[in-house]
Design a protein around this motif. Structure first.
Motif, short mmCIF file in Angstrom:
data_model
loop_
_atom_site.label_atom_id
_atom_site.label_comp_id
_atom_site.label_asym_id
_atom_site.label_seq_id
_atom_site.Cartn_x
_atom_site.Cartn_y
_atom_site.Cartn_z
N PRO A 50 -61.54 7.58 -2.44
CA PRO A 50 -61.63 8.45 -1.00
C PRO A 50 -62.19 7.56 -0.04
CG PRO A 50 -62.37 10.05 -2.73
CD PRO A 50 -62.19 8.91 -3.38
N ALA A 51 -63.45 6.92 -0.19
CA ALA A 51 -64.23 6.48 0.84
C ALA A 51 -63.41 5.12 1.42
CB ALA A 51 -65.30 5.73 0.19
N MET A 52 -62.40 4.55 0.60
CA MET A 52 -61.54 3.42 1.05
C MET A 52 -60.52 4.14 2.00
SD MET A 52 -59.44 1.03 -1.55
CE MET A 52 -60.95 0.04 -2.20
N ILE A 53 -60.07 5.08 1.78
CA ILE A 53 -59.01 5.78 2.53
C ILE A 53 -59.42 6.11 3.83
CG2 ILE A 53 -57.66 7.90 2.72
CD1 ILE A 53 -57.36 8.14 -0.09
N ARG A 54 -60.53 6.72 4.04
CA ARG A 54 -61.34 6.80 5.39
C ARG A 54 -61.75 5.60 6.12
NH1 ARG A 54 -64.09 11.90 6.21
NH2 ARG A 54 -63.78 13.05 4.46
N THR A 55 -62.11 4.78 5.20
CA THR A 55 -62.37 3.24 5.95
C THR A 55 -61.33 2.66 6.69
OG1 THR A 55 -64.10 2.89 4.52
CG2 THR A 55 -63.56 1.16 5.70
N PHE A 56 -60.19 2.77 5.80
CA PHE A 56 -59.07 1.97 6.42
C PHE A 56 -58.41 2.95 7.69
CE2 PHE A 56 -57.65 -0.39 2.66
CZ PHE A 56 -57.29 -1.67 3.14
N GLN A 57 -58.48 4.40 7.63
CA GLN A 57 -57.89 5.01 8.54
C GLN A 57 -58.82 5.22 9.85
OE1 GLN A 57 -54.82 7.57 5.69
NE2 GLN A 57 -56.50 8.45 6.69
N GLU A 58 -60.14 5.16 9.48
CA GLU A 58 -60.95 5.64 10.50
C GLU A 58 -61.52 4.53 11.41
OE1 GLU A 58 -63.93 8.38 9.41
OE2 GLU A 58 -62.44 9.95 9.26
N GLU A 59 -61.70 3.53 10.43
CA GLU A 59 -62.40 2.18 11.08
C GLU A 59 -61.47 1.04 11.56
OE1 GLU A 59 -65.94 0.48 8.92
OE2 GLU A 59 -66.53 2.51 8.53
N TYR A 60 -60.17 1.25 11.01
CA TYR A 60 -59.11 -0.04 11.38
C TYR A 60 -57.86 0.71 11.74
CZ TYR A 60 -62.68 -2.68 8.96
OH TYR A 60 -63.75 -3.25 8.89
N GLY A 61 -57.93 2.14 11.83
CA GLY A 61 -56.41 2.71 12.19
C GLY A 61 -55.35 2.41 11.33
#
Ligand code: AMP
Length: 546
Positions: A309-320
């Motif tokens: 889940p943390a990876m999903i969030r990082t991709f979406q929130e930090e890198y769009g």
């Protein structure tokens, strides 16, 4: 009464012919194995070379149904071999070079491979293998004459010389669409590796389905970089779907470190990529360290094991970058599900949408599912009942090559055959599937199941955790209890108590791991997945505290 439509077989050669005719100037870019330089050409050139190779393979004695093996990374020659072998009626057998030589020899002998094509940096491996390979008559080094390896390999040919000797006059033959086209062996965590033998028909139907908007959403406006290797279930079918859609393809060779990937993403304008979580961990770490951004990447497919889940969030929130969490198996060509939203989810809050993305998503049309208990009784699709996931459909195996391991299918009450996936899941009323475990990884504590995947996902959400695996260990009272085995991030402090505290409030009390064990690294399989089998062996002398 039969319909009055043309009875034209679905053949893989039609994909490359289509790409040549309608996307002839679209590029295929490869980072080469020889010297890391970038090679670029077009679908038109790839098609011409695939036809010459088909003719050359005929010259080497390859006949209809013969297996041609590859030991190679993702690159343009490997792509040509895909089309030349299957298109001419042979079977391409992709082998994972990261397996032990004895495993490779077992697989190649079992498959009775006739020809073996290899990338030149694997020449030392091939030299070691050659005396063990009983059926291989010719070896092809995938390079030009000047780069030919010095290794002592019998019956060695040069790829570029084979092509140069052909005039290019070759017409793809037509045959039954059920003809075998590609062979991939499963990782064989239980018993010998088993061969999944895909047909032209199954490969073509999978190629259509994988490209659809609620699957991988591929188009002629995309630039696709398959990080997933071409020896791992045909790079999840991307070499076929990309040709069908006319998408530009970028092959990374063997350079899968964060920096190399990011550079290639930016230089080639990559819009979509696909790979296992381990690769993305490396890329995200480099991005953070070097403060990098993506300028064209719009989506990544994360599959092969659970997307943290943390990876999903990082991709979406930090890198769009939109994450497509996907699930599949070698036995399923491989795509079964992709997690995409429905219209009603637009009204959902952010956290609920993230919770949905932790699931593996909904099936592609063509894949039918059901869940059953240990007696084979079907369970409700209520998002609560969990049981063994069974599947069926036109791109799912009906048996293994040469009948290895017996009949894998299970019959239901109506006599319909299903393939048992070995995954334990829930299915909610909207069709979203959540994996709780592999059936052999399930932890049974006091008669109740604990999801090792849920416990791992929480551990990797801790900022000091690089990677985590949860396994069950024997317990005198509860039968089994979970422990979490952790690799800390470089330079980070983390104690047993810190991590256990982090679990509080996130899980039921009885799910709390009994212990935290710190290690320098976790064992992985040859396809980059956590190997819990090896981990359990490594931990066999472990004793629970107290
Ligand atoms: P393989 O045939 O080696 O690709 O392995 C297939 C197995 O990988 C599946 O049966 C699952 O147990 C696991 N797997 C694949 N994708 C996922 C995913 N997104 N989440 C959890 N497990 C997965």
């Amino acid at each position: 009464m039969l319909g009055l439509m043309m009875d034209q077989p679905l053949l893989i050669s039609d994909l490359i012919r289509h790409a040549d005719r309608h996307h002839g100037d679209t590029e295929i870019v490869s980072k080469t194995v020889e010297d890391g330089s970038v090679h670029r050409y077009t679908y038109r050139e790839a098609h011409g070379r695939a036809r010459r190779l088909a003719k050359a393979l005929g010259g080497l004695g390859v006949q209809t149904g013969d297996r041609v093996a590859t030991l190679a990374w993702n690159g343009y020659r490997h792509f040509e071999i895909y089309y030349a072998v299957a298109g001419s009626g042979g079977v391409i057998h992709t082998i994972n070079p990261r397996l032990f030589p004895e495993q490779i020899a077992y697989i190649a002998n079992h498959a009775e491979d006739r020809v073996l094509c290899f990338d030149i940096n694997l020449a030392p491996l091939v030299e070691k293998l050659a005396p063990m390979l009983k059926t291989v008559k010719a070896y092809v080094a995938m390079c030009a004459r000047a780069a030919m390896p010095k290794a002592s390999i019998p019956g060695l040919h040069c790829y570029e010389e084979l092509l140069e000797a052909q005039d290019g006059r070759y017409d793809w033959p037509s045959f039954d669409e059920r003809t075998a086209a590609c062979l991939c062996y499963t990782s064989g965590t239980t018993g010998n590796p088993k061969g999944a033998l895909y047909s032209h028909r199954s490969t073509m139907l999978h190629a259509y389905a994988a490209a659809l908007p609620d699957a991988l959403n591929l188009s002629a406006r995309d630039v696709i970089l398959p990080v997933v290797p071409m020896f791992h279930v045909n790079a999840w079918g991307l070499p076929y779907s990309c040709a069908a859609m006319g998408a530009k393809v970028v092959f990374p060779g063997q350079h899968l470190d964060g920096k190399s990937l990011h550079t290639l993403f930016e230089q080639e304008g990559v819009t979509m990529s696909a790979g296992v979580p381990t690769v993305w961990l490396g890329l995200l770490a480099t991005m953070k360290e070097q403060k990098l951004k993506f300028s064209t990447l719009r989506a990544v497919v994360i599959g092969g094991s659970a997307a943290p889940p943390a990876m999903i969030r990082t991709f979406q929130e930090e890198y769009g970058v939109q994450v497509l969490h996907a699930w599949g198996m070698t036995e399923m060509s491989p795509l079964g599900t992709v997690c995409t939203f429905k219209a009603k989810h637009a009204k959902w809050g952010k956290e609920d949408r993230y919770a949905l993305q932790n699931k593996i998503g909904r099936v592609l049309f063509g894949v039918d599912t059901r869940i059953v208990d240990e007696n084979g009784k079907e369970l409700p699709r209520d998002g609560k009942a969990f049981g063994d996931l069974q599947v069926r459909g036109p791109w799912i195996v009906s048996g293994y090559f040469k009948g290895e391991g017996g009949d894998p299918l299970k019959k239901d009450a109506a006599g319909e055959a299903w393939f048992p996936t070995g995954d334990v899941v829930t299915i909610d009323p909207d069709g979203y599937i959540q994996i709780t475990d592999r059936s052999k990884d399930v932890i049974k504590s006091g008669g109740e199941w604990i999801s090792s995947i849920d416990l791992e996902n929480i551990a990797v959400a801790h900022p000091a955790v690089q990677e985590a695996a949860v396994i069950g260990v024997r317990h005198p009272k509860w039968d089994e209890r979970p422990i979490v085995v952790v690799v800390r991030k470089a330079g980070q402090e983390l104690s047993r108590e810190d991590l256990l505290k982090f679990y509080e409030g996130k899980i039921a009390k009885w799910w709390m791991p009994e212990d935290v064990v710190f290690v320098n690294e976790l064992p992985h399989t040859a396809t980059g997945k956590l190997s819990k089998l090896t981990l359990r062996q490594q931990m066999k002398d472990y004793q629970l505290p107290g």
